[in-house]
Design an enzyme around this catalytic site. Structure first.
Site, PDB file in Angstrom:
ATOM      1  CG  ASP A  34      44.615   2.106  31.559  1.00 41.96           C
ATOM      2  OD1 ASP A  34      44.903   1.837  32.741  1.00 41.96           O
ATOM      3  OD2 ASP A  34      45.069   1.488  30.576  1.00 41.96           O
ATOM      4  CG  HIS A 240      21.139  17.501  46.319  1.00 37.89           C
ATOM      5  ND1 HIS A 240      21.763  17.130  47.494  1.00 37.89           N
ATOM      6  CD2 HIS A 240      21.075  18.861  46.357  1.00 37.89           C
ATOM      7  CE1 HIS A 240      22.062  18.218  48.187  1.00 37.89           C
ATOM      8  NE2 HIS A 240      21.648  19.278  47.525  1.00 37.89           N
ATOM      9  CG  ASP A 257      21.274  24.682  41.173  1.00 38.99           C
ATOM     10  OD1 ASP A 257      22.262  25.337  40.797  1.00 38.99           O
ATOM     11  OD2 ASP A 257      21.015  24.446  42.376  1.00 38.99           O
ATOM     12  CG  ASP A 268      25.095  27.735  43.003  1.00 40.86           C
ATOM     13  OD1 ASP A 268      24.275  27.147  42.272  1.00 40.86           O
ATOM     14  OD2 ASP A 268      25.173  27.553  44.244  1.00 40.86           O
ATOM     15  CG  HIS A 351      17.035  24.912  50.148  1.00 44.20           C
ATOM     16  ND1 HIS A 351      17.328  26.218  49.838  1.00 44.20           N
ATOM     17  CD2 HIS A 351      16.172  24.485  49.186  1.00 44.20           C
ATOM     18  CE1 HIS A 351      16.685  26.560  48.728  1.00 44.20           C
ATOM     19  NE2 HIS A 351      15.957  25.529  48.317  1.00 44.20           N
ATOM     20  CG  HIS A 355      25.881  28.179  49.279  1.00 42.08           C
ATOM     21  ND1 HIS A 355      26.831  28.374  48.303  1.00 42.08           N
ATOM     22  CD2 HIS A 355      24.773  27.743  48.623  1.00 42.08           C
ATOM     23  CE1 HIS A 355      26.327  28.030  47.121  1.00 42.08           C
ATOM     24  NE2 HIS A 355      25.066  27.662  47.278  1.00 42.08           N
ATOM     25  CG  HIS A 362      27.890  24.356  49.018  1.00 38.46           C
ATOM     26  ND1 HIS A 362      27.143  23.323  49.512  1.00 38.46           N
ATOM     27  CD2 HIS A 362      27.093  24.945  48.080  1.00 38.46           C
ATOM     28  CE1 HIS A 362      25.967  23.283  48.896  1.00 38.46           C
ATOM     29  NE2 HIS A 362      25.920  24.254  48.018  1.00 38.46           N
ATOM     30  CD  GLU A 389      21.043  28.251  46.919  1.00 41.08           C
ATOM     31  OE1 GLU A 389      20.516  27.259  46.394  1.00 41.08           O
ATOM     32  OE2 GLU A 389      22.256  28.344  47.127  1.00 41.08           O
ATOM     33  CE1 TYR A 393      13.019  23.446  45.209  1.00 45.21           C
ATOM     34  CE2 TYR A 393      12.943  24.189  47.502  1.00 45.21           C
ATOM     35  CZ  TYR A 393      13.544  24.207  46.255  1.00 45.21           C
ATOM     36  OH  TYR A 393      14.657  24.994  46.055  1.00 45.21           O
ATOM     37  NE  ARG A 410      17.919  25.668  43.904  1.00 48.89           N
ATOM     38  CZ  ARG A 410      17.582  24.396  43.770  1.00 48.89           C
ATOM     39  NH1 ARG A 410      16.575  23.902  44.475  1.00 48.89           N
ATOM     40  NH2 ARG A 410      18.231  23.606  42.945  1.00 48.89           N
ATOM     41  CD  GLU A 412      21.928  28.912  43.580  1.00 45.83           C
ATOM     42  OE1 GLU A 412      21.563  27.944  42.880  1.00 45.83           O
ATOM     43  OE2 GLU A 412      22.761  28.817  44.495  1.00 45.83           O
TER      44      GLU A 412
HETATM   45  N1  GLY Z   1      24.111  24.227  43.210  1.00 51.89           N
HETATM   46  C1  GLY Z   1      24.316  23.984  44.588  1.00 51.89           C
HETATM   47  C2  GLY Z   1      23.583  24.900  45.423  1.00 51.89           C
HETATM   48  O1  GLY Z   1      22.740  25.631  44.939  1.00 51.89           O
HETATM   49  O2  GLY Z   1      23.843  25.016  46.587  1.00 51.89           O
HETATM   50 MN    MN Z   2      23.671  27.464  45.674  1.00 55.12          MN
HETATM   51 MN    MN Z   3      22.643  26.101  42.872  1.00 56.35          MN
END
Ligand code: GLY
Ligand code: MN
Ligand code: MN
Length: 443
Positions: A34, A240, A257, A268, A351, A355, A362, A389, A393, A410, A412
């Site tokens: 529920d 991720h 992150d 972010d 990457h 974004h 995103h 960002e 790695y 990273r 960001e």
């Molecule tokens: N936290 C998601 C990204 O950095 O795109």
């Molecule tokens: Mn991001």
């Molecule tokens: Mn991020």
């Protein structure tokens, strides 16, 4: 106060005369038994209404001749018993009043009223082919209008995707949105600082996650904007990663992150720090390289520059650094240009450098200028918000010096493009080596 009525008017003005747009909010979702997932409205719907109740649909009818545009809401009715269990519902009348709409009706009347609203409308705009149930509902409404054709009523002759119009509007943030995103960035930056202060070798990743969530919530943010990543040691190389259940060890870096969502707007942020408060030599070398790449990226963010420029700037700095540090095999390339052309950075930086950011982490908006034949990267303009960002790695590989293995970094931040450059929204998150070393473990 966001000017939702102005947004509705600007959207209606882009529709053909008499056309109708239909936009439902997000459904509720069962988690198990529920229990439901925390409810989150649809971002497009919220953008035009500011309304956060589920089971709501906005209908906009564009002006035609001397008939003005109309905004109509379908929403849940008042229900004293359900309100005892689940809390307040506006009901149509109070919602109409609060949101400044022209009309409002119970959601249960949607299917009965839509054929009337679509009768003689030349076109219908909605999120086509995004949701089979909505497509079927629209088909049933149109069929019901066509059934009246003998009395001279016409059904919409064309269906259009509504979302690209809204994507373009959402891409450029107004002053109210920018102020909210700055506040979200400030809270998230404080949360990163809090996690740094709480860090010490042996702390579990989830303990640091708890610090973040505490700081988000105590400042009024309703949710994390996405699942927080707290990745220590080799976990930082899993882009991720979100199990967040490892115990940290002396000598680890921790990559976090995480960002809050405040009143529907995301932040972010990523920071990477040594859990014991001192970067090792190899950690520091890579950290300062990523920091330099981010600085180079920032320098490419100003109105008129193509979206692609800041990624290219980051890749150039990272590639040069990878050559200098021996991550990319010495002697393999004659020049940094050759290495860039061969995308030599990709094994260590797989990457993009950012974004769009807004209500969705995103966020929506085309990355290319779709009006031009060759669809070039679009030019940045004031009010666009984006993340910056860069990262590195290093997975274990015999061709890479072992001192760099398992390091994942990273950095960001969130920025908004201004008339003469950009503004950083996330400056409360400590970032320099000196700031981080002074703060980590300093609870
Ligand atoms: N936290 C998601 C990204 O950095 O795109
Ligand atoms: Mn991001
Ligand atoms: Mn991020």
């Amino acid at each position: 106060m966001m000017d939702f009525a102005d947004r509705r008017a600007r959207l209606a003005a882009q529709l053909p005369p008499g056309a109708v747009a239909v936009l439902p909010t997000a459904p509720e979702a069962v988690r198990n038994g529920d229990a439901e997932y925390p409810y989150r409205h649809d971002s497009y719907f919220y953008y035009l209404t500011g309304f956060t109740e589920p089971e709501s649909v906005l209908v906009l009818a564009a002006a035609q001749g001397d008939k003005p545009a109309r905004a109509i809401l379908f929403c849940r009715e008042k229900h004293p018993e359900r309100e005892t269990w689940d809390g307040y519902r506006h009901g149509p009348e109070a919602a109409r009043e609060a949101l400044g709409l022209d009309e409002a009706y119970p959601i249960g009347e949607l299917d009965a009223r839509m054929p009337d609203l679509l009768a003689n409308a030349p076109a219908l705009f909605y999120a086509t082919a995004a949701n089979a149930a909505l497509d079927a509902q629209v088909a049933a409404w149109i069929k019901a209008v066509r059934a009246r054709s003998r009395s001279g009523v016409t059904a919409p002759a064309s269906l259009h995707n509504l979302l690209p119009l809204l994507d373009e509007m959402r891409l450029v943030k107004d002053a109210d949105e920018q102020a909210l995103m700055l506040r979200a960035g400030v809270i998230s930056g404080q949360a990163h600082a809090r996690a740094m202060r709480a860090a010490r070798p042996g702390v579990f990743e989830y303990e640091l996650e708890a610090e973040l969530l505490y700081e988000f919530r105590r400042n009024g943010a309703q949710f994390p904007a996405y699942t927080s990543i707290v990745a220590s040691g080799a976990n930082a190389c899993v882009l991720h990663y979100n199990a967040n259940n490892r115990r940290t060890r002396d000598g680890d870096l921790v990559l976090i992150d995480a960002g809050c969502e405040l009143d529907g707007y995301a932040s972010d942020i990523t920071r990477t720090f040594p859990v014991n408060g001192r970067f090792s030599g190899p950690q520091r070398a890579l950290y300062e390289l990523v920091l330099a790449a981010q600085d180079a990226a920032f320098a490419a963010i100003e109105p008129g520059r193509p979206y692609s420029a800041f990624h290219e700037a980051a890749v150039r700095v990272l590639t040069q650094g990878m050559l200098d540090l021996g991550l990319i095999a010495p002697g393999k390339y004659g020049s940094v240009e050759d290495a860039i052309a061969d995308k030599a950075h990709v094994p260590f930086y797989m990457h993009g450098t950012g974004h769009w950011l807004g209500m969705d982490v995103h966020d929506v908006g085309a990355y290319r200028d779709l009006a031009q034949a060759d669809k070039p990267s679009r030019a940045l303009a004031p009010g666009m918000a984006l993340t910056v960002e860069p990262g590195i790695y290093v997975r274990p590989d015999p061709s890479v010096p072992e001192r760099f293995w398992h390091i994942g970094i990273r950095i960001e931040d969130d920025v908004v493009v201004t008339a003469d450059g950009h503004r950083i929204l996330t400056g409360t998150a400590p970032k320099s080596v000196a700031e981080i070393e002074a703060l980590v473990g300093n609870a």
